[in-house]
Design an enzyme around this catalytic site. Structure first.
Site, PDB file in Angstrom:
ATOM      1  N   TRP A  13       7.542  38.829  30.249  1.00 37.23           N
ATOM      2  CA  TRP A  13       7.433  39.647  29.039  1.00 37.23           C
ATOM      3  C   TRP A  13       6.206  40.562  28.993  1.00 37.23           C
ATOM      4  CZ3 TRP A  13       3.202  38.296  25.950  1.00 37.23           C
ATOM      5  CH2 TRP A  13       2.705  36.985  26.080  1.00 37.23           C
ATOM      6  N   ASN A  31       6.364  30.526  30.095  1.00 35.69           N
ATOM      7  CA  ASN A  31       6.527  29.075  30.093  1.00 35.69           C
ATOM      8  C   ASN A  31       7.990  28.648  30.195  1.00 35.69           C
ATOM      9  OD1 ASN A  31       6.218  30.093  27.101  1.00 35.69           O
ATOM     10  ND2 ASN A  31       7.528  28.277  26.995  1.00 35.69           N
ATOM     11  N   ASP A  74       2.418  25.615  26.536  1.00 39.21           N
ATOM     12  CA  ASP A  74       2.691  27.022  26.230  1.00 39.21           C
ATOM     13  C   ASP A  74       1.621  27.938  26.826  1.00 39.21           C
ATOM     14  OD1 ASP A  74       4.183  29.112  25.086  1.00 39.21           O
ATOM     15  OD2 ASP A  74       2.997  29.096  23.253  1.00 39.21           O
ATOM     16  N   ASP A  76       1.934  29.776  29.557  1.00 33.94           N
ATOM     17  CA  ASP A  76       2.482  30.987  30.161  1.00 33.94           C
ATOM     18  C   ASP A  76       1.777  31.332  31.479  1.00 33.94           C
ATOM     19  OD1 ASP A  76       4.625  31.885  28.497  1.00 33.94           O
ATOM     20  OD2 ASP A  76       3.177  32.451  26.976  1.00 33.94           O
ATOM     21  N   ARG A 101      -3.938  32.316  30.873  1.00 34.16           N
ATOM     22  CA  ARG A 101      -3.992  31.741  29.531  1.00 34.16           C
ATOM     23  C   ARG A 101      -4.519  30.301  29.548  1.00 34.16           C
ATOM     24  NH1 ARG A 101       1.008  33.314  25.668  1.00 34.16           N
ATOM     25  NH2 ARG A 101       1.252  31.384  24.518  1.00 34.16           N
ATOM     26  N   ASN A 161      -4.731  36.128  25.972  1.00 35.63           N
ATOM     27  CA  ASN A 161      -3.306  36.091  25.690  1.00 35.63           C
ATOM     28  C   ASN A 161      -2.624  37.325  26.280  1.00 35.63           C
ATOM     29  OD1 ASN A 161      -0.758  36.523  23.892  1.00 35.63           O
ATOM     30  ND2 ASN A 161      -1.411  34.435  23.472  1.00 35.63           N
TER      31      ASN A 161
END
Length: 289
Positions: A13, A31, A74, A76, A101, A161
């Site tokens: 993404w 993830n 989470d 990622d 992350r 992030n």
């Protein structure tokens, strides 16, 4: 495991990068699913939380490197990647650098995906150490549970992030990384898949944000050594992108509503401007005439 591949997650993404010399496209993945509960997806969950090298002409996968196997936090793998040339053992090596992350700043050989180094760029870290092969060694008590009581660092937002970008200065060999410092409790929940809906099986509890302990910084990371050159600390987590200029400035913004210009060499704030609202976006650079 089982039929978990049918709902496996691992979305790509954010933007990738392209190396024209080798006609290689590099892309990162997110993830696995469900989030926060890995009971029904045993193993590493390839190719989630990974860096993929793809032949841009044929589409064939050349290699992969997985940052966080069997991710249940989470974390990622979708933060920005930088194509860098660094000196390793007295030789220039074409590499990829990433502030992941999960709180580690990685250096990967972009020719073959070989792990070169990972160094901590967040100040608070307790979820894992990184082995000599680049694989994390997860610490006891940090995985999500039904009644979580351990403060796990970093939280699920990072670190950095993927929703915003840092910046790389090729002359100074510095990466400027906007960072969140906010640890969490991770709650493990029931896994129920519903097509078209986010596939969650638990949630993070933002304890630091609730207690006023969360903060942020822009950190200048030396890509050659992994060392932190300076940190420009902020009262609240950094949730804006950063961009650097050849003239020695780093631009970013904070949640107190300020646009900031920092000295690339020292992190000193040289200019600030009130924006009228918290900054949660990317700075844009353009040339006039």
């Amino acid at each position: 495991a089982g039929r978990s591949f049918e709902t496996g997650g691992a979305p790509a993404w954010t933007q990738g990068a392209y190396d024209p010399e080798t006609d290689t496209l590099f892309w990162t993945t997110g993830n696995p699913a469900p989030d926060f509960n890995g009971d029904e997806r045993a193993g590493d969950n390839l190719y989630s939380n990974s860096l993929l090298a793809v032949d841009a002409t044929t589409g064939a996968r050349k290699w992969h490197f997985q940052f966080t196997p069997h991710d249940v936090w989470d974390y990622d793998g979708n933060t920005q990647i930088y194509l860098v040339d660094v000196e390793v053992g007295g030789k220039s090596v074409p590499a990829i650098a990433q502030a992941n992350r999960n709180g580690y700043f990685y250096l990967i050989d972009r020719r073959d995906g070989k792990f070169l180094r990972a160094t901590q760029y967040v100040e608070q870290m307790n979820w894992a150490t990184i082995g000599a092969d680049g694989r994390p060694v997860v610490n006891a008590g940090v995985s999500p549970t039904e009644e979580p009581d351990q403060r796990v660092c970093p939280g699920n937002m990072g670190g950095m992030n993927g929703a915003w970008s840092g910046s790389f200065d090729p002359v100074r060999k510095l990466a400027f990384i906007p960072t969140i410092e906010a640890c969490q409790h991770f709650l493990k929940g029931i896994s129920v898949y519903s097509e078209g809906a986010p596939f969650m099986a638990g949630s993070p509890d933002t304890i630091d944000a609730a207690d006023g302990k969360a903060y942020g910084h822009v950190s200048a990371v030396d890509v050659t050594t992994g060392e932190i050159r300076w940190r420009a600390k902020q009262r609240f987590p950094l949730m804006a992108g950063a961009v650097s200029t050849a003239g020695g400035l780093v631009f970013t913004g904070n949640l107190e509503g300020e646009a900031l210009a920092l000295d690339s060499d020292t992190g000193e704030v040289l200019w600030r401007f009130r924006m009228g609202g918290g900054v949660r976006s990317q700075p844009i650079v353009f040339e006039l005439d």
